[in-house]
Design an enzyme around this catalytic site. Structure first.
Site, PDB file in Angstrom:
ATOM      1  CG  HIS A   1      -2.582  -0.974   0.710  1.00 47.75           C
ATOM      2  ND1 HIS A   1      -3.122  -0.292   0.802  1.00 47.75           N
ATOM      3  CD2 HIS A   1      -2.050  -1.825   1.104  1.00 47.75           C
ATOM      4  CE1 HIS A   1      -4.042  -1.489   0.261  1.00 47.75           C
ATOM      5  NE2 HIS A   1      -3.583  -2.464   1.509  1.00 47.75           N
TER       6      HIS A   1
ATOM      7  NE  ARG B   1      -4.174  10.245  10.248  1.00 50.22           N
ATOM      8  CZ  ARG B   1      -4.518   9.265  10.776  1.00 50.22           C
ATOM      9  NH1 ARG B   1      -5.439   8.074  10.952  1.00 50.22           N
ATOM     10  NH2 ARG B   1      -3.595   9.472  11.761  1.00 50.22           N
TER      11      ARG B   1
ATOM     12  CE  LYS C   1      -3.186  11.111   3.016  1.00 44.17           C
ATOM     13  NZ  LYS C   1      -3.961  10.273   1.385  1.00 44.17           N
TER      14      LYS C   1
ATOM     15  CB  THR D   1     -10.132   5.198  -2.041  1.00 44.74           C
ATOM     16  OG1 THR D   1      -9.400   5.269  -0.752  1.00 44.74           O
ATOM     17  CG2 THR D   1      -9.898   3.824  -2.056  1.00 44.74           C
TER      18      THR D   1
ATOM     19  CE  LYS E   1     -13.983   7.041   0.107  1.00 43.10           C
ATOM     20  NZ  LYS E   1     -13.183   7.167   1.777  1.00 43.10           N
TER      21      LYS E   1
HETATM   22  C1  LIG Z   1     -12.093   7.438   1.506  1.00 37.11           C
HETATM   23  C2  LIG Z   1     -11.642   7.470   2.930  1.00 37.11           C
HETATM   24  C3  LIG Z   1     -10.250   8.008   3.076  1.00 37.11           C
HETATM   25  C4  LIG Z   1      -9.159   7.799   1.952  1.00 37.11           C
HETATM   26  O1  LIG Z   1      -9.091   9.417   1.630  1.00 37.11           O
HETATM   27  P1  LIG Z   1      -7.290   9.279   0.847  1.00 37.11           P
HETATM   28  O2  LIG Z   1      -7.293  10.987  -0.157  1.00 37.11           O
HETATM   29  O3  LIG Z   1      -7.132   8.981  -0.759  1.00 37.11           O
HETATM   30  O4  LIG Z   1      -6.262   9.405   1.528  1.00 37.11           O
HETATM   31  C5  LIG Z   1      -9.682   7.877   4.483  1.00 37.11           C
HETATM   32  N1  LIG Z   1     -10.591   8.019   5.146  1.00 37.11           N
HETATM   33  C6  LIG Z   1     -11.724   8.194   5.697  1.00 37.11           C
HETATM   34  C7  LIG Z   1     -12.350   8.572   6.541  1.00 37.11           C
HETATM   35  C8  LIG Z   1     -12.393   8.197   4.189  1.00 37.11           C
HETATM   36  O5  LIG Z   1     -13.471   8.060   3.628  1.00 37.11           O
END
Ligand SMILES: *Cc1c(COP(=O)(O)O)cnc(C)c1O
Length: 832
Positions: free
Chosen positions: A375, A565, A570, A672, A676
């Site tokens: 990962h 996070r 990031k 991910t 979304k």
């Molecule tokens: C989807 C999700 C993540 C992952 O977010 P990234 O932008 O891919 O780091 C982290 N925390 C929550 C609560 C999520 O729903």
């Protein structure tokens, strides 16, 4: 156990179905029975009781299918897969379970009859925060997709008493509060299954014995402390398909009759203290995302998960099978990152020491069943454990790791004779006497996958190149996804209805159907409906933000969102620099082509990650200055959304216009959150990193705001990176650094942001934030101008949703199944 004949079993099922009708009246009756008879309350009582009563009512309706699914899986010879993960970031379950059962509407009406609001009841459920971020949420999405695809997959994890901490913002700083998510009562979704309790060992010593009869050498792990693993099962319903899979979470408990000798010796307190030490193992989730931790308790958690789960699978196997010659044909284990990679050594131990299987045979079974998912490429996330710690906690697994390594290095020596350098590089035990968990996982698995195309390629070229050279066939890619049931159908009901009315409902189980939306992207009537849905979702988000922060957002401004996070890679900092740039433009009256914006940040920092916590404080200080400046007004608003979590994202992603995915190229494995947002019609501004690459390809470059260095450019620049050069060349960056360094955002807190400033100005800044600044603000201006043409923007928004079909975890799970697990779907049918 008593055996019951088939006729009785079927009668029982028929009876259950009869008593758990899916209609409004049956739901209402059961709800009242739980509320009044079981809990002694009435419909006017606290939301907590209403939530529990409705959850039990719903669970009763899952239970029939759950039993049948177990029955279908265990009464035929079929291959099963086990997803081993230290994290399952489940979030809430009530609304999801109602949706998948297909009784959302009936439940809402039943509540309405009692003058209750389903939405309010759903909103009172606490998140099951058994994970940090993307990795844990991925595991939860995988479970949903496997159930919907009717794949016999079981999840194994830990039942942490305390999940991810709650984040409060106090004077701009993050404050962590413990999250006792189980509350004082029980979690209504879980079922304790004490009959499947397993025992896990720690400490003691390993001794060899020669059997006096057979002359066979056997190894015993002696004088170990024994801790009980008690399973709690959580139902995972598929979408309207009568399949209910299982997520089994282990809870640590002291052995019954724990240390009786100490009790007898009068050491009552010491004995009880030891008992709570045993139970510490599953007390709390480690709140570190993408960084290893090195704590003894963490290693204990990992071994506890792995040992209990493997013993569980083997015990099930032995109920129906003699011997292990076909074990690999019928079982597959997927390791979610290196956290459960001790499974390699533990399966060897159980097969060799407990089942008396010869090493070579056991190794064949192990490598044929284990598969490892990587990962992250961040070196600080690669888990390594000191041999000394292993010696103390896991003496027998350590011996097995030594033997695995000895045989492996022989193989390396055969392939590259006299290449000692390479043997040293590839050893599972490194030169500092640490066990490399990633190497153990690779050596012990037949499949190694990354989580996006770019990431999987980088693994082969970089981090795992040596291993790729021996075993190219092991390496493969499985691009992540998210489940559209939760992340579109459930969290965006207005869009769901618009989609259903336009292209039918098939997309809920076949997301590729979304491509049928494409012709509507330029349809003015449809664009109008789309815009209304987006606006309503922005209103809902603005309402939540007002409630949580007091800041009022203009719904007609562009909602520009970065939630994830808080981590330097990031680059929330790059986003902050852009905010300061916009503020500085307002202050100097440079308002050409201006678009009003609301910039929303959210995310938790690991409690020990000082720089990430400073970034949160900076965001809050900048927000304070910007939001209280009368020159700024509606032109720009900045908010930090506290306690970002799954249930918050369910409101945030439908209400977002612009999704920020701006990590340093080559650092984000997949992401991910990006998926979304796309699914819910947000446009992305992003670097060529992780799954952004595939998102851009899917939607077309004209519908994606790309900027920044590419991975090879980042690596080429690294040796002579000169931040000052970027400042000298860019007057906008000079203005931004000028404001920041003058202390404009920390007037009464001198020196507060010095570390941040130094890190950005350092030629060794691994994230090279300033290198991408100019490209970023340029692309942001392009996005801002695009937003001014609403019809054009809405068209791009529709196309983003229309092209998001490949980012369903249904697709991801089908790929895992086709390439790695090779399971046959099982349909569970209760028609008779
Ligand atoms: C989807 C999700 C993540 C992952 O977010 P990234 O932008 O891919 O780091 C982290 N925390 C929550 C609560 C999520 O729903």
């Amino acid at each position: 156990m008593a055996s019951v004949n088939e006729a009785v079993r079927l009668e029982c099922i028929a009876d259950m179905l009869q008593h758990t009708g899916l209609d409004r009246e049956s739901i209402e009756t059961d709800f009242l029975r739980y509320l009044c008879h079981f809990m002694g309350r009435n419909p006017g009582s606290e939301d907590y009781y209403l939530f529990k009563a409705l959850s039990y009512t719903t669970r009763d309706r899952l239970m029939t299918y759950w039993k049948e699914t177990w029955h279908a899986y265990n009464n035929q010879n079929l291959k099963k897969a086990y997803y081993l993960s230290m994290e399952f970031l489940i979030g809430r379950s009530l609304s999801n379970n109602l949706l998948n059962l297909g009784i959302e509407h009936e439940a809402a009406e039943a509540m309405h009859d009692l003058t209750l609001s389903l939405e309010e009841i759903e909103d009172s459920e606490r998140d099951a925060g058994l994970g940090n971020g993307g990795l844990g949420r991925l595991a939860a999405c995988f479970m949903d997709s496997c159930a919907t695809l009717q794949l016999p997959v079981m999840g194994y994890g830990l039942r942490y008493e305390y999940g991810m901490f709650r984040q409060r913002i106090q004077n701009g700083f993050q404050v962590e509060e413990p999250d006792h998510w189980l509350g004082t009562g029980q979690y209504p979704w879980e079922v304790m299954r004490s009959e499947y309790t397993r025992v896990v060992k720690f400490g003691g010593a390993s001794r060899q014995y020669t059997d006096p009869h057979s002359g066979q050498l056997t190894v015993h792990w002696e004088n170990a402390e024994e801790i009980q693993a008690i399973p709690f099962d959580v139902p995972i319903p598929g979408y309207k398909n009568q399949t209910v899979n299982t997520l089994r979470l282990w809870s640590a408990s002291a052995q019954e009759g724990f240390n009786l000798t100490e009790f007898n010796a009068g050491s009552y307190h010491e004995a009880i203290a030891k008992k709570s030490e045993a139970e510490n193992i599953t007390m709390v989730l480690y709140p570190n995302d993408s960084s290893e931790n090195g704590k003894e308790l963490r290693l204990k958690q990992q071994y506890f998960l792995v040992s209990a789960s493997l013993q569980d699978v083997i015990a099930q196997w032995k109920k129906h099978n003699d011997g292990f010659s076909r074990f690999a044909e019928y079982n597959a284990f997927q390791l979610n990152d290196t956290h459960p990679s001790l499974a390699v050594a533990e399966l060897m131990r159980l097969l060799v020491d407990k089942e008396g299987i010869k090493w070579d045979e056991a190794w064949k079974i192990t490598t044929q069943t284990m598969a490892y998912t990587n990962h992250t490429l961040l070196p600080e996330a690669l888990e390594k454990w000191p041999v000394s710690l292993f010696e103390r906690l896991l003496p027998r697994p350590l011996e097995i790791i030594y033997e695995i390594n000895r045989r492996f290095l022989m193989q390396v020596a055969m392939k590259w004779p006299a290449d000692l350098q390479r043997q040293r590089r590839m050893s599972i035990i490194d030169e500092h006497n640490n066990v490399s968990m990633a190497y153990l996982a690779i050596v012990g698995s037949h499949s190694v996958n990354g989580v996006a195309e770019l990431h999987s390629n980088l693994l082969k070229e970089g981090l795992f190149h040596d291993f790729y050279e021996i075993w190219p066939e092991k390496f493969n890619n499985k691009t992540n996804g998210v489940t559209q049931r939760r992340w579109l159908a459930m969290c965006n009901p207005e869009l769901r209805e618009l989609l259903n009315d336009t292209i039918g409902e098939e997309w809920i189980t076949d997301l590729s159907q979304l491509s049928n939306l494409k012709p509507y992207a330029t349809d003015a009537g449809f664009q109008n409906k789309w815009a209304i849905v987006k606006r309503n979702n922005k209103k809902r988000l603005a309402g939540l933000i007002k409630k949580q922060t007091g800041v009022e957002l203009n719904v007609d401004s562009m909602f520009d969102v970065q939630v994830k996070r808080i981590h330097e890679y990031k680059r929330q900092l790059l986003n902050v620099l852009h905010v300061i740039h916009l503020y500085s433009r307002i202050k100097r009256g440079d308002m050409e082509n201006w678009t009003n914006r609301s910039v929303i940040f959210g995310g938790k920092a690991a409690p020990g990650y000082a720089m990430a916590k400073q970034i949160i404080k900076l965001i809050n200080n900048v927000a304070e200055v910007v939001n209280s400046d009368p020159d700024v007004g509606d032109k720009l608003k900045v908010v930090f959304f506290p306690n970002y979590r799954v249930s918050a994202m369910e409101v945030i992603c439908p209400g977002t216009d612009l999704s920020e995915q701006i990590s340093t190229a080559g650092k984000e494995a997949s992401g991910t959150g990006n998926m979304k947002f796309m699914m819910n019609g947000a446009l992305t501004i992003g670097t060529l990193d992780g799954a952004n690459v595939e998102i851009r390809e899917a939607v077309g470059p004209e519908n994606f705001f790309l900027f920044g260095l590419h991975t090879p450019e980042v690596e080429a620049l690294r040796p002579h990176y000169n931040p000052q050069g970027y400042i000298d060349q860019c007057y906008e960056l000079q203005a931004v650094m000028g404001l920041l360094e003058s202390g404009h955002f920390n007037q009464f807190e001198p020196g507060l942001f010095d570390d941040i400033i130094h890190s950005m100005r350092s030629p060794n800044d691994p994230w090279m934030t300033l290198a991408d600044f100019h490209a970023y603000i340029t692309e942001q201006q392009i996005a801002a101008s695009a937003y001014l043409n609403q019809s054009e923007w809405i068209k791009m928004s529709i196309l983003n949703t229309a092209c998001s079909g490949i980012f369903s975890t249904d697709r991801t799970m089908q790929e895992y199944n086709k390439d790695i697990w090779k399971l046959t779907p099982v349909s569970v049918s209760l028609e008779e």
